[in-house]
Design a protein around this motif. Structure first.
Motif, PDB file in Angstrom:
ATOM      1  N   ASN A  25       0.839  -1.194   0.000  1.00 58.76           N
ATOM      2  CA  ASN A  25       0.000   0.000   0.000  1.00 58.76           C
ATOM      3  C   ASN A  25       0.876   1.247   0.000  1.00 58.76           C
ATOM      4  N   TYR A  26       0.456   2.252  -0.741  1.00 58.77           N
ATOM      5  CA  TYR A  26       1.125   3.543  -0.625  1.00 58.77           C
ATOM      6  C   TYR A  26       0.093   4.640  -0.836  1.00 58.77           C
ATOM      7  N   GLY A  27       0.387   5.801  -0.309  1.00 56.23           N
ATOM      8  CA  GLY A  27      -0.518   6.927  -0.455  1.00 56.23           C
ATOM      9  C   GLY A  27       0.246   8.241  -0.413  1.00 56.23           C
ATOM     10  N   ILE A  28      -0.291   9.242  -1.085  1.00 65.31           N
ATOM     11  CA  ILE A  28       0.306  10.568  -1.069  1.00 65.31           C
ATOM     12  C   ILE A  28      -0.828  11.582  -0.980  1.00 65.31           C
ATOM     13  N   ARG A  29      -0.600  12.649  -0.214  1.00 67.25           N
ATOM     14  CA  ARG A  29      -1.644  13.654  -0.006  1.00 67.25           C
ATOM     15  C   ARG A  29      -1.023  15.049  -0.121  1.00 67.25           C
ATOM     16  N   PHE A  30      -1.751  15.932  -0.786  1.00 63.40           N
ATOM     17  CA  PHE A  30      -1.301  17.314  -0.978  1.00 63.40           C
ATOM     18  C   PHE A  30      -2.423  18.240  -0.533  1.00 63.40           C
ATOM     19  N   THR A  31      -2.098  19.228   0.285  1.00 66.07           N
ATOM     20  CA  THR A  31      -3.098  20.199   0.736  1.00 66.07           C
ATOM     21  C   THR A  31      -2.593  21.615   0.477  1.00 66.07           C
ATOM     22  N   TYR A  32      -3.524  22.479   0.162  1.00 61.55           N
ATOM     23  CA  TYR A  32      -3.182  23.871  -0.099  1.00 61.55           C
ATOM     24  C   TYR A  32      -4.285  24.760   0.463  1.00 61.55           C
ATOM     25  N   SER A  75      -5.525  13.618  -2.879  1.00 61.47           N
ATOM     26  CA  SER A  75      -4.881  12.412  -2.348  1.00 61.47           C
ATOM     27  C   SER A  75      -4.963  11.292  -3.372  1.00 61.47           C
ATOM     28  N   HIS A  76      -3.957  10.435  -3.362  1.00 58.56           N
ATOM     29  CA  HIS A  76      -3.891   9.273  -4.249  1.00 58.56           C
ATOM     30  C   HIS A  76      -3.402   8.083  -3.431  1.00 58.56           C
ATOM     31  N   ASN A  77      -4.137   6.977  -3.496  1.00 59.52           N
ATOM     32  CA  ASN A  77      -3.788   5.781  -2.747  1.00 59.52           C
ATOM     33  C   ASN A  77      -3.906   4.556  -3.648  1.00 59.52           C
ATOM     34  N   LEU A  78      -2.969   3.642  -3.472  1.00 53.84           N
ATOM     35  CA  LEU A  78      -2.994   2.372  -4.196  1.00 53.84           C
ATOM     36  C   LEU A  78      -2.826   1.234  -3.203  1.00 53.84           C
ATOM     37  N   SER A  79      -3.716   0.241  -3.318  1.00 57.87           N
ATOM     38  CA  SER A  79      -3.596  -0.981  -2.529  1.00 57.87           C
ATOM     39  C   SER A  79      -3.464  -2.151  -3.500  1.00 57.87           C
ATOM     40  N   PHE A  80      -2.356  -2.862  -3.402  1.00 60.16           N
ATOM     41  CA  PHE A  80      -2.098  -4.021  -4.258  1.00 60.16           C
ATOM     42  C   PHE A  80      -2.077  -5.266  -3.398  1.00 60.16           C
ATOM     43  N   GLU A 133      -4.491 -11.444  -8.416  1.00 61.39           N
ATOM     44  CA  GLU A 133      -3.929 -10.188  -7.945  1.00 61.39           C
ATOM     45  C   GLU A 133      -4.877  -9.064  -8.316  1.00 61.39           C
ATOM     46  N   ASN A 134      -4.878  -8.012  -7.499  1.00 62.40           N
ATOM     47  CA  ASN A 134      -5.751  -6.882  -7.804  1.00 62.40           C
ATOM     48  C   ASN A 134      -5.111  -5.566  -7.372  1.00 62.40           C
ATOM     49  N   ASN A 135      -5.496  -4.513  -8.066  1.00 63.10           N
ATOM     50  CA  ASN A 135      -5.047  -3.159  -7.763  1.00 63.10           C
ATOM     51  C   ASN A 135      -6.271  -2.302  -7.477  1.00 63.10           C
ATOM     52  N   TYR A 136      -6.256  -1.630  -6.351  1.00 69.40           N
ATOM     53  CA  TYR A 136      -7.359  -0.759  -5.968  1.00 69.40           C
ATOM     54  C   TYR A 136      -6.822   0.665  -5.878  1.00 69.40           C
ATOM     55  N   PHE A 137      -7.239   1.511  -6.842  1.00 70.84           N
ATOM     56  CA  PHE A 137      -6.828   2.917  -6.879  1.00 70.84           C
ATOM     57  C   PHE A 137      -7.943   3.759  -6.257  1.00 70.84           C
ATOM     58  N   GLN A 156     -14.956  -0.127  -1.382  1.00 72.84           N
ATOM     59  CA  GLN A 156     -15.030  -1.144  -2.416  1.00 72.84           C
ATOM     60  C   GLN A 156     -15.181  -2.532  -1.788  1.00 72.84           C
ATOM     61  N   PRO A 157     -15.863  -3.451  -2.477  1.00 71.32           N
ATOM     62  CA  PRO A 157     -15.889  -4.842  -1.998  1.00 71.32           C
ATOM     63  C   PRO A 157     -14.513  -5.471  -2.110  1.00 71.32           C
ATOM     64  N   GLY A 158     -14.243  -6.431  -1.239  1.00 65.46           N
ATOM     65  CA  GLY A 158     -12.982  -7.161  -1.318  1.00 65.46           C
ATOM     66  C   GLY A 158     -12.915  -7.996  -2.593  1.00 65.46           C
ATOM     67  N   PHE A 159     -11.690  -8.264  -3.049  1.00 65.21           N
ATOM     68  CA  PHE A 159     -11.560  -8.972  -4.321  1.00 65.21           C
ATOM     69  C   PHE A 159     -12.071 -10.403  -4.222  1.00 65.21           C
ATOM     70  N   THR A 160     -11.926 -11.029  -3.053  1.00 67.32           N
ATOM     71  CA  THR A 160     -12.462 -12.382  -2.900  1.00 67.32           C
ATOM     72  C   THR A 160     -13.984 -12.363  -2.999  1.00 67.32           C
ATOM     73  N   GLN A 161     -14.614 -11.249  -2.588  1.00 63.54           N
ATOM     74  CA  GLN A 161     -16.069 -11.149  -2.704  1.00 63.54           C
ATOM     75  C   GLN A 161     -16.514 -11.016  -4.154  1.00 63.54           C
ATOM     76  N   LEU A 162     -15.616 -10.588  -5.039  1.00 64.23           N
ATOM     77  CA  LEU A 162     -15.975 -10.360  -6.442  1.00 64.23           C
ATOM     78  C   LEU A 162     -15.725 -11.570  -7.329  1.00 64.23           C
ATOM     79  N   GLN A 163     -15.016 -12.579  -6.865  1.00 59.37           N
ATOM     80  CA  GLN A 163     -14.676 -13.718  -7.704  1.00 59.37           C
ATOM     81  C   GLN A 163     -15.852 -14.679  -7.815  1.00 59.37           C
TER      82      GLN A 163
END
Length: 391
Positions: free
Chosen positions: A37-44, A59-64, A92-96, A169-176
């Protein structure tokens, strides 16, 4: 980042008496799971005036995640393992998850408020490596209001209101769209048509402190609702008691809750009387054999405590609290016979003492007696618990 590895040796013995039938299923599976997982956030913040500001947050977050599940049928006599492709799966799944918040914030001496909008684009991509297939990506754009208001009547008295929303979002196992039959009595299956659930809540808080007298008041009132709530649909298979569980989207959930806590001391805090109460109503949806059932749950509680403090050597407290829990269902027919309307309550009586005895001895105890009603069997038995110490 995280990694989990596991092994499981399961032996499922199913005996059906009418008609007579016995099924033995011996399985061995290994599972390896990787998550990053990684995330970045910018505020102004841009000042528009002395009291007004423009706030922008990106903000931008990715969970792999990657999961490799290998299942083997085990021969009971020889112990030989044979790969079971139908129960095995590597995916494998990517959640943006991106978010853009734009709001106007006003800060005055007595009050401040924020009004704006939040846009949340989400993107879920999945790939089944072992099935050599790509699942249909889920792309959504959720829009939520951003609202907050706070009014300070004084330095110790304030009123705050919040309005917020979020999507899950639903979990990927829930979507299979795969059936897991490793336990013949409790099978599971994913649902590729699941939609993300959208949560929305409104909260109201009021606090009043008086440092001179010691009087304290806390109150709260909240309302929340979920659109496209994900619940498990339990479907019975045949007459052997076996069931299949599959997640589905439903609408109709909401919750209303509130509480208060009031405390006031007397005679220079020698005596303290406190009152507290809770109220919660839950309107929930469940599915059994694809039949929708509405559950209404009320929880009401009221308590009173009294404290007596004599100089520096005696502290004594006593109190009583009553809680009522009521559950009703819209459909308690034959398809949902295990869901029963119910109502039960309990009285809880408490007492505690802390005594400083001369020559540095301390004696303590706390006592709690619970009186239940409406419960069946031994669960409804009254219970007394006491802890004591001398040191």
């Amino acid at each position: 980042t995280s990694q989990n590895n596991s092994e499981q040796d399961s032996r499922n013995n199913t005996i059906q008496y009418n008609p007579a039938n016995t099924t033995n299923l011996f399985l061995f599976n290994t599972q390896m799971n990787d998550n990053h997982n990684y995330g970045i956030r910018f505020t102004y913040t841009e000042p528009l005036s002395k009291v007004r500001f423009l706030d922008v947050a990106l903000s931008h977050n990715l969970s792999f995640s990657r999961n490799d599940k290998a299942v083997y049928n085990v021969d009971a006599s020889t112990g030989v393992k044979n790969f079971n492709q139908g129960l095995s799966n590597e995916y494998e799944n990517n959640y943006f998850n991106d978010r853009v918040n734009v709001s106007i914030r006003t800060t005055e001496k007595k009050y401040n408020y924020t009004l704006g909008i939040s846009v949340q684009p989400v993107n879920l991509k999945g790939l089944s490596v072992s099935k050599d297939s790509t699942y249909l990506p889920i792309k959504r754009v959720n829009v939520f209001p951003v609202a907050r208001f706070a009014y300070n009547f004084s330095k110790t008295k304030s009123l705050t209101a919040n309005d917020r929303g979020d999507a899950h979002q639903p979990g990927f196992t829930q979507l299979q769209d795969l059936v897991d039959s490793s336990n013949l009595q409790y099978r599971t299956r994913g649902n590729p048509n699941l939609k993300p659930s959208v949560n929305h809540s409104v909260n109201l808080f009021y606090n009043d402190f008086n440092f001179t007298s010691g009087r304290v008041l806390f109150t709260s009132l909240s309302f929340s609702t979920i659109q496209n709530q994900i619940v498990n649909n339990t479907i019975r298979i045949g007459t052997s008691g076996a069931q299949l569980t599959m997640p589905q989207n439903v609408n109709g959930y909401y919750n209303v809750s509130g509480f208060y806590n009031y405390s006031r001391p007397y005679k220079n805090r020698r005596y303290v009387i406190s009152l507290n109460g809770i109220l919660n109503f839950n309107h929930n949806i469940n599915l059994v054999d694809s039949v929708k059932n509405i559950g209404k749950n009320w929880v009401v509680g009221q308590g009173l405590t009294f404290e007596f403090n004599h100089k520096d050597w005696l502290e004594f407290g006593a109190g009583a609290n009553y809680n009522l829990n009521s559950v009703t269902y819209s459909n308690t027919g034959i398809n949902n016979s295990f869901l029963q309307n119910d109502q039960y309550g309990s009285w809880t009586i408490t007492s505690n003492v802390n005594i400083d005895i001369p020559k540095n001895w301390v004696l303590k105890y706390d006592f709690e007696y619970t009186i239940n009603h409406g419960l069946t069997g031994k669960v409804g038995k009254n219970l007394a618990i006491m802890n004591a110490s001398i040191e």
